[in-house]
Design an enzyme around this catalytic site. Structure first.
Site, short mmCIF file in Angstrom:
data_model
loop_
_atom_site.label_atom_id
_atom_site.label_comp_id
_atom_site.label_asym_id
_atom_site.label_seq_id
_atom_site.Cartn_x
_atom_site.Cartn_y
_atom_site.Cartn_z
N ASP A 13 36.40 41.57 34.03
CA ASP A 13 37.85 41.34 34.11
C ASP A 13 38.64 42.13 33.07
OD1 ASP A 13 37.44 39.45 36.20
OD2 ASP A 13 36.83 38.01 34.66
N LYS A 16 39.28 46.84 35.28
CA LYS A 16 38.62 48.03 35.85
C LYS A 16 39.27 48.47 37.15
CE LYS A 16 34.67 45.87 36.11
NZ LYS A 16 34.94 44.68 35.31
N ASN A 38 30.59 37.98 43.57
CA ASN A 38 31.04 37.39 42.31
C ASN A 38 32.17 38.18 41.68
OD1 ASN A 38 29.25 39.50 41.85
ND2 ASN A 38 28.16 38.51 40.16
N GLY A 40 35.61 40.33 41.21
CA GLY A 40 36.98 40.26 41.73
C GLY A 40 37.79 41.35 41.08
N HIS A 41 38.27 42.29 41.88
CA HIS A 41 39.03 43.41 41.34
C HIS A 41 40.45 43.36 41.90
CE1 HIS A 41 34.98 45.66 40.77
NE2 HIS A 41 35.20 44.77 39.83
N GLN A 223 31.67 43.40 36.91
CA GLN A 223 31.37 42.61 35.71
C GLN A 223 31.48 43.50 34.45
OE1 GLN A 223 28.85 42.15 38.45
NE2 GLN A 223 30.31 40.67 39.19
N THR A 238 25.21 37.58 34.19
CA THR A 238 24.97 37.65 35.63
C THR A 238 23.55 38.18 35.84
OG1 THR A 238 25.93 38.32 37.75
CG2 THR A 238 25.97 39.98 35.98
N THR A 298 39.88 36.06 39.55
CA THR A 298 40.21 36.58 40.88
C THR A 298 39.33 35.91 41.94
OG1 THR A 298 40.56 38.70 39.80
CG2 THR A 298 40.53 38.73 42.19
P1 IMP Z 1 27.19 34.79 38.54
O1 IMP Z 1 27.34 36.28 38.51
O2 IMP Z 1 28.02 34.14 39.60
O3 IMP Z 1 25.77 34.36 38.56
O4 IMP Z 1 27.78 34.23 37.17
C1 IMP Z 1 27.15 34.46 35.91
C2 IMP Z 1 28.19 34.69 34.82
O5 IMP Z 1 28.87 35.92 35.06
C3 IMP Z 1 29.28 33.62 34.76
O6 IMP Z 1 29.69 33.49 33.41
C4 IMP Z 1 30.41 34.23 35.56
O7 IMP Z 1 31.67 33.69 35.21
C5 IMP Z 1 30.28 35.68 35.14
N1 IMP Z 1 30.82 36.62 36.12
C6 IMP Z 1 30.25 37.03 37.28
N2 IMP Z 1 31.02 37.92 37.91
C7 IMP Z 1 32.11 38.09 37.13
C8 IMP Z 1 33.26 38.94 37.23
O8 IMP Z 1 33.44 39.74 38.17
N3 IMP Z 1 34.16 38.85 36.21
C9 IMP Z 1 33.97 38.03 35.15
N4 IMP Z 1 32.91 37.23 35.01
C10 IMP Z 1 31.99 37.28 35.99
MG MG Z 2 37.35 40.49 37.92
#
Ligand code: IMP
Ligand code: MG
Length: 434
Positions: A13, A16, A38, A40-41, A223, A238, A298
């Protein structure tokens, strides 16, 4: 021509989406190589907001080839929804291509993600509950089902039946949760397969051909560094590789082909999910940054945790990914907060009193550090920044801020974000050559 990786240098976040969108204007190919639904852009273009999850942001430029590499874990239902959403906004999808090697996320992955988070209770990771971890677990356990399998009913059905049986046992015996029938998954998934079939292509050939013929290729990270499975704040990470190396593995190009790695560093720090966060602000200052920066997830809508910029963390990202250029968005957000003094973390004080620039391995050590701050006084300004064309046109405080980041990391800040629109950016270097 150039091959450029854009990655997050913090906890995701960072903004990007904005830089990928800006750079995509010059790219002929944009590749998403890791993560899944997972991510969100958020991109602002032509006064409209676009929220993207699995589709490369380059899709907003007609004619740009957009690839989803095999390193991604694909949620077909969510992908098709996103495609519909974009079509509804008039976006042409004919240049989207998806690798048949991508692993597929199934409903049992999502249920297992939720069940495991709930089981952990107070120790939960705070995942996005999109089934990402369990899908990568299956990939590495070598029982995953890939898009290539889904496209071939005879391959798919027995593999699905085996997985449903195994996952039902797990859901029942470990979590006391209901399972699935093969039919309730196979029905919709075989339909998704037909809808996705026209988009499936050999993305490894496409991306390497593009590089061989001198095209501008952009890898869009998802991420951020601190969420990397190896280099992040494990276990609060992640399940994939948001570091620059993830792009080459997830797309199938060699490390020698990458010309630049752009690390995106938000002018403050945020994270969603649990885990230690040395510069976290639990007070009104954090609140005002969250509001001015619209810091809500997002993908999940969760309020993001907010803290001061942490250069110890950014330096770590620069080293691991060989970042050649930094991109700094949200200078305008900090300006809007009206804060008179900014703090930037330039070291971690250890329990024995010594100060280090090294990012520790292990959460216990990270939880014990105290940030050492440099304060930038009289930083604030009131005039709008959005028309500035050069760093020199920004208020003196902003220039000091940028210089501090460059001096500390040894990496130039090549792009600055001074507003949410595409045009509201300052380039100090071209990323795609002359
Ligand atoms: P997962 O990717 O859903 O397994 O989540 C694992 C960790 O990564 C958690 O802390 C999520 O909040 C974080 N996370 C996963 N994708 C994003 C993203 O796109 N932006 C910010 N945090 C993320
Ligand atoms: Mg994001």
């Amino acid at each position: 021509m150039s091959v450029v990786v854009v990655m997050g240098a913090q906890w995701g976040d960072e903004g990007k989406g904005k830089f990928v969108d800006l750079l995509a204007a010059q790219a002929e190919v944009v590749v998403r190589a890791t993560g899944g639904a997972n991510a969100g852009h958020t991109v602002w273009a032509n006064g409209q907001q676009y929220k993207l999850h699995q589709i490369p942001s380059g899709i907003l430029y007609p004619g740009t080839l957009c690839l989803i590499g095999h390193g991604v874990v694909l949620d077909p239902a969510k992908l098709l929804q996103e495609m519909e959403y974009l079509r509804g906004k008039g976006v042409d999808l004919s240049n989207l291509r998806i690798s048949a090697g991508a692993h597929v996320v199934f409903p049992y992955h999502i249920r297992l993600d939720e069940a495991e988070e709930d089981r952990k209770g107070a120790n939960k990771i705070g995942t996005t509950r999109r089934g990402i971890g369990p899908a990568y677990m299956d990939k590495f356990a070598r029982v995953g089902i890939r898009l290539i399998d889904l496209l071939d009913k005879d391959e798919f059905l027995p593999k699905l039946a085996a997985q449903v049986e195994a996952k039902n046992q797990l859901l029942d015996r470990v979590y006391g949760m209901p399972g699935f029938t093969v039919e309730e998954i196979a029905g919709p998934y075989l339909e998704y397969a037909e809808q996705l079939r026209p988009f499936v292509a050999n993305t490894v050939e496409l991306v390497n051909d593009a590089i061989d013929t001198g095209k501008n290729v952009l890898f869009e990270g998802a991420q951020g560094h601190l969420l990397d499975i190896d280099f992040g704040t494990y276990p609060y990470v992640t399940a994939s590789h948001p570091i620059a190396a993830g792009a080459i593995i997830g797309a199938g190009v060699g490390p020698t082909r990458i010309n630049k790695v752009v690390g995106v560093v938000k002018a403050y720090t945020s994270r969603v999910g649990e885990g230690p966060f040395p510069t976290e602000l639990m007070d009104a200052t954090g609140e005002v940054i969250r509001e001015k920066g619209h810091e809500y997830g997002t993908t999940t809508g969760r309020p993001r945790r907010i803290g001061w910029l942490d250069l110890v963390m950014v330096r770590f990202a620069c080293r691991v990914s060989g970042i050649t250029d930094l991109a700094v968005p949200h200078l305008d957000t900090l300006a809007k907060t009206g804060l008179k003094t900014l703090k930037v973390c330039v070291g971690y004080r250890l329990p024995d009193g010594t100060v280090t620039k090294e990012f520790p391995v292990g959460l216990k050590a990270l939880a014990q550090v105290t940030p050492v701050y440099e304060e930038l006084e009289n930083w604030a300004w009131s005039e709008s920044l959005s028309k500035a064309q050069k760093l020199e046109e920004l208020p003196e405080g902003a220039q000091r801020y940028v210089k501090l980041i460059e001096d500390y990391t040894g990496v130039p800040v090549s792009i600055l974000g001074i507003g949410s629109e595409r045009t509201e950016a300052i380039y100090r270097d071209t990323m795609f050559g002359a």
